[in-house]
Every structure is written in structure tokens, then in C-alpha cells.
Design an enzyme around this catalytic site. Structure first.
Site, PDB file in Angstrom:
ATOM      1  N   GLY A 176       0.855  -1.197   0.000  1.00  0.00           N
ATOM      2  CA  GLY A 176       0.000   0.000   0.000  1.00  0.00           C
ATOM      3  C   GLY A 176       0.882   1.236   0.000  1.00  0.00           C
ATOM      4  O   GLY A 176       0.540   2.267   0.575  1.00  0.00           O
ATOM      5  N   GLN A 211      -1.301   7.754   0.948  1.00  0.00           N
ATOM      6  CA  GLN A 211      -0.919   8.969   1.686  1.00  0.00           C
ATOM      7  C   GLN A 211       0.209   8.693   2.675  1.00  0.00           C
ATOM      8  O   GLN A 211       1.171   9.454   2.760  1.00  0.00           O
ATOM      9  CB  GLN A 211      -2.145   9.531   2.428  1.00  0.00           C
ATOM     10  CG  GLN A 211      -1.917  10.951   2.931  1.00  0.00           C
ATOM     11  CD  GLN A 211      -2.970  11.413   3.929  1.00  0.00           C
ATOM     12  OE1 GLN A 211      -3.868  10.666   4.319  1.00  0.00           O
ATOM     13  NE2 GLN A 211      -2.859  12.658   4.363  1.00  0.00           N
ATOM     14  N   TYR A 261     -15.430   0.314   8.489  1.00  0.00           N
ATOM     15  CA  TYR A 261     -13.989   0.595   8.639  1.00  0.00           C
ATOM     16  C   TYR A 261     -13.577   0.422  10.105  1.00  0.00           C
ATOM     17  O   TYR A 261     -12.592  -0.269  10.410  1.00  0.00           O
ATOM     18  CB  TYR A 261     -13.739   2.017   8.160  1.00  0.00           C
ATOM     19  CG  TYR A 261     -12.330   2.539   8.311  1.00  0.00           C
ATOM     20  CD1 TYR A 261     -11.271   1.982   7.587  1.00  0.00           C
ATOM     21  CD2 TYR A 261     -12.055   3.627   9.142  1.00  0.00           C
ATOM     22  CE1 TYR A 261      -9.985   2.500   7.709  1.00  0.00           C
ATOM     23  CE2 TYR A 261     -10.777   4.151   9.250  1.00  0.00           C
ATOM     24  CZ  TYR A 261      -9.747   3.580   8.539  1.00  0.00           C
ATOM     25  OH  TYR A 261      -8.473   4.088   8.645  1.00  0.00           O
TER      26      TYR A 261
END
Ligand code: NAD
Ligand code: AKB
Length: 318
Positions: free
Chosen positions: A8, A12, A142
Site C-alpha cells: 500500500g 498517503q 472501517y
């Protein structure tokens, strides 16, 4: 030298983590991995591999054949995107974690970093100075996936001796890459619109206070936690971590000190309901006492550094 893998890595956090780890351990020892076929220019200084964390056998083969000893598992769907696709969010956020935990259990990996989030807290959690150990009834997919992940990390540590370390990041603010679909993304988007001279329509209400952190602090916390001897890591679910808390109104007023003509309007959408279940501030005393954590950036400092450094050409409508 140990070999490190960041899964990943184009996101960000990953973009900045790869660059920091490469400067510490050498470019060739830090593998960046993500779904994208092509390596982003920012990560081109070292090895890059296209990897889908859900392709379990391919991930296992890569880690075993390259003798990877440390994994940072960042691939996930964040809060807003996850609410749009709950079944896939559960699959992505959980299955990749089991692949990596199992490799560590089998002795192929020495150390894992897996990020949790303030999303593990829910509407029944005390909202101010939220303690490390408290009521946790997350109401988003989430948050549920992060809470379940925390429980599994602790389980693998307690039962199989897996050295997995974790932080409950607040909303992260950075300029190197764009945020990936969370509820705190407004606090990054706002800088691009302010710098472009545009009015900013905020998807949260003016008084929604959330815990936030400047990325440099978050990366430093991650590396500090990964560096300490394993005996110092007393929390094997995930550590609370605090940077600074603010509302959309407060960050817009701080921006107006630099850009007086900047205007913000409020149009809360589905993300408001997510934010309303999250804490306003976090008690991170366990991180402070166990491994010496201390934040550097407050709201004023992060606004300064963001306005100085963001590159508006990174957003498509610039
Ligand atoms: P991001 O969305 O910016 O990046 C995630 C990266 O994972 C993307 O580059 C994406 O392409 C990649 N990815 C998605 N599916 C993949 C797959 N199947 N295989 C390999 N790669 C895949 O996310 P981020 O903000 O960098 O967050 C990283 C982690 O930190 C996540 O677990 C997130 O929950 C957690 N976190 C982030 C924040 C924050 O504010 N950014 C706060 C709390 C926790
Ligand atoms: C999100 O808003 O989903 C993330 C987080 C706080 O986990 N930034």
C-alpha cells in the site's frame, strides 16, 4: 541489512514511509508494493513491485523468496470509501492482515506494522480525552475492521509470539500525496482550495472536532514504535496517539491568517454521521510512557507547513 516491504506504498502514508525507510536502511533494502502497475516517480529511487495483497500465494512467495523480515501493511479502504462498499472493505482490511500475521507465525517475518485508527471508537465511547482502554463499539465497517484487526494482532502476539505493532492514527495531514477516501480528508482538501483562491465547501459541519496529526509526526511515531525493544511494547492491540484537535471552522480561521480572502461554506454529507461517532480528543499517555512519544506539530505549525509546501498541480481541476 534487513529487507523491508511496504504494502500500500503509493498511498498517503506509504509514499512518505517508503522515503523515510529508504533513507534509513538504503534504497535497495526497502521494497514498495501496491496495486499500480507503474511505480510512481516519487518512489522510483528503489525497488517497486506490483502486488495485490489479496493474492495470498503471490504475497507469500514474494516475502519468502526475497527474505523480507519487516512488513508495513497499509493497504485498506478508509472510512468513507468503506461505507460505500462494506463487503469488499471487510475483505481487503482483514484478509491481507491474516496473510501477513500467518507468515510471521510461521517464522518468515520478524516484525509487522499494521495501522489502526481513531475509527475503532464509536458513539458510546467517551468523546473527550478518549482513554486507551475504554468502551469501543464502532458503527462503521472501517471501524469494525480496525477493531477486529487490533484483536487479531493481540491474539497473534499472545498465542504465537508475533511481534506486531500498531498505532491508532488520527486524521493525517500531508502534502506529498493526496488522501485516499477518509472522513478527515477535508482537512487536506481545504489547503488546495485555499491556495487556488477557491471557496471551499466542507463536507463536515463547522463545529465538528476531530483528532488530527501532521504526517511528519505520524511517520516519526511509526518509526519510533518500530525501533523500541519488544519488551517496551506493552500494548499489542494498538496505541492511542494524539497530535492536535480542531474543527473545520478553526482550521479555516488559521488559514485566513495567511489568506484573509479565503472563504469556507458547509454542506455536511454522509461523512458527518461517521465523524459524529469519533472522539474529539485522545489520551495517548500509554504511548508517552511506554516508548516516549511526544507530538511536535500544533494547528498553527501544520497550517504553516502545508501552505508553504502543497503543490496545487496535484489535484486534477487545478
Ligand atoms: P491510502 O488510501 O492513501 O493508501 C492505501 C494504498 O493501498 C493505496 O495506494 C492503494 O492503491 C493500496 N491498495 C489498495 N488495495 C490494495 C491491494 N489489494 N493490494 C495492495 N495495495 C492496495 O491510505 P493511507 O491514508 O495511506 O492509509 C494507510 C493505512 O493507514 C490504512 O490502513 C488506513 O486505514 C490507516 N490510517 C490512515 C489514516 C489517514 O488519515 N491517512 C488514519 C488512520 C489510519
Ligand atoms: C479516515 O478518515 O477514514 C482516516 C482515519 C482517521 O482512519 N483518515
Amino acid at each position: 541489512m534487513k529487507k523491508i516491504l511496504i504494502i500500500g506504498s503509493c498511498g498517503q502514508i506509504g509514499t512518505e514511509l517508503v522515503l523515510n525507510l529508504r533513507s534509513r536502511h538504503g534504497d535497495s533494502n526497502v521494497y514498495a508494493a501496491d496495486l499500480h502497475v507503474d511505480c510512481p516517480v516519487k518512489l522510483s529511487g528503489g525497488p517497486y513491485v506490483q502486488m495485490d495483497v489479496l493474492k495470498k500465494e503471490a504475497v507469500r512467495d514474494f516475502i519468502i523468496s526475497k527474505k523480507i523480515s519487516e512488513v508495513y501493511l497499509l493497504a485498506a479502504l478508509l472510512s468513507a470509501k468503506a461505507e460505500k462498499n462494506p463487503a469488499f472493505a471487510w475483505e481487503l482490511n482483514m484478509d491481507g492482515l491474516f496473510t501477513i500475521l500467518d507468515l510471521a507465525k510461521e517464522g518468515y517475518i520478524d516484525k509487522i506494522f499494521w495501522p489502526s485508527s481513531i475509527a475503532v471508537f464509536g458513539p458510546t465511547t467517551p468523546q473527550e480525552n478518549t482513554p486507551q482502554l475504554t468502551v469501543m463499539e464502532p458503527s462503521t465497517v472501517y471501524g469494525i475492521s480496525k477493531q477486529a484487526g487490533e484483536r487479531w494482532c493481540e491474539y497473534y502476539h499472545n498465542h504465537y509470539g508475533v511481534d506486531v505493532r500498531s498505532i491508532r492514527y488520527p486524521g493525517l495531514i500531508s502534502y506529498t500525496s493526496l488522501p485516499g477516501g477518509g472522513t478527515t480528508d477535508y482537512a487536506v482538501d481545504i489547503f488546495y482550495q485555499a491556495k487556488l483562491g477557491n471557496e471551499f465547501s466542507c463536507f463536515l459541519a463547522d463545529d465538528t472536532v476531530l483528532p488530527m496529526m501532521y504526517m511528519e509526526d505520524a511517520i516519526r511515531a511509526t518509526l519510533e514504535l518500530m525501533d523500541v525493544p519488544k519488551e517496551s511494547v506493552k500494548i499489542r492491540s494498538s496505541y492511542n496517539l494524539s497530535g492536535c484537535s480542531f474543527t473545520p471552522k478553526e482550521i479555516s480561521e488559521e488559514i485566513q491568517k495567511h489568506i484573509p480572502e479565503f472563504k469556507i461554506t458547509y454542506a455536511p454529507d454522509f461523512r458527518q454521521a461517521i465523524a459524529d461517532t469519533w472522539p474529539g480528543s485522545i489520551d495517548d499517555s500509554f504511548a508517552r510512557s511506554d516508548w516516549g512519544w511526544g507530538e511536535k506539530y500544533n494547528l498553527e505549525m501544520l497550517v504553516n507547513v502545508m501552505l508553504e509546501n502543497i503543490d496545487v498541480s496535484m489535484i486534477s481541476d487545478a
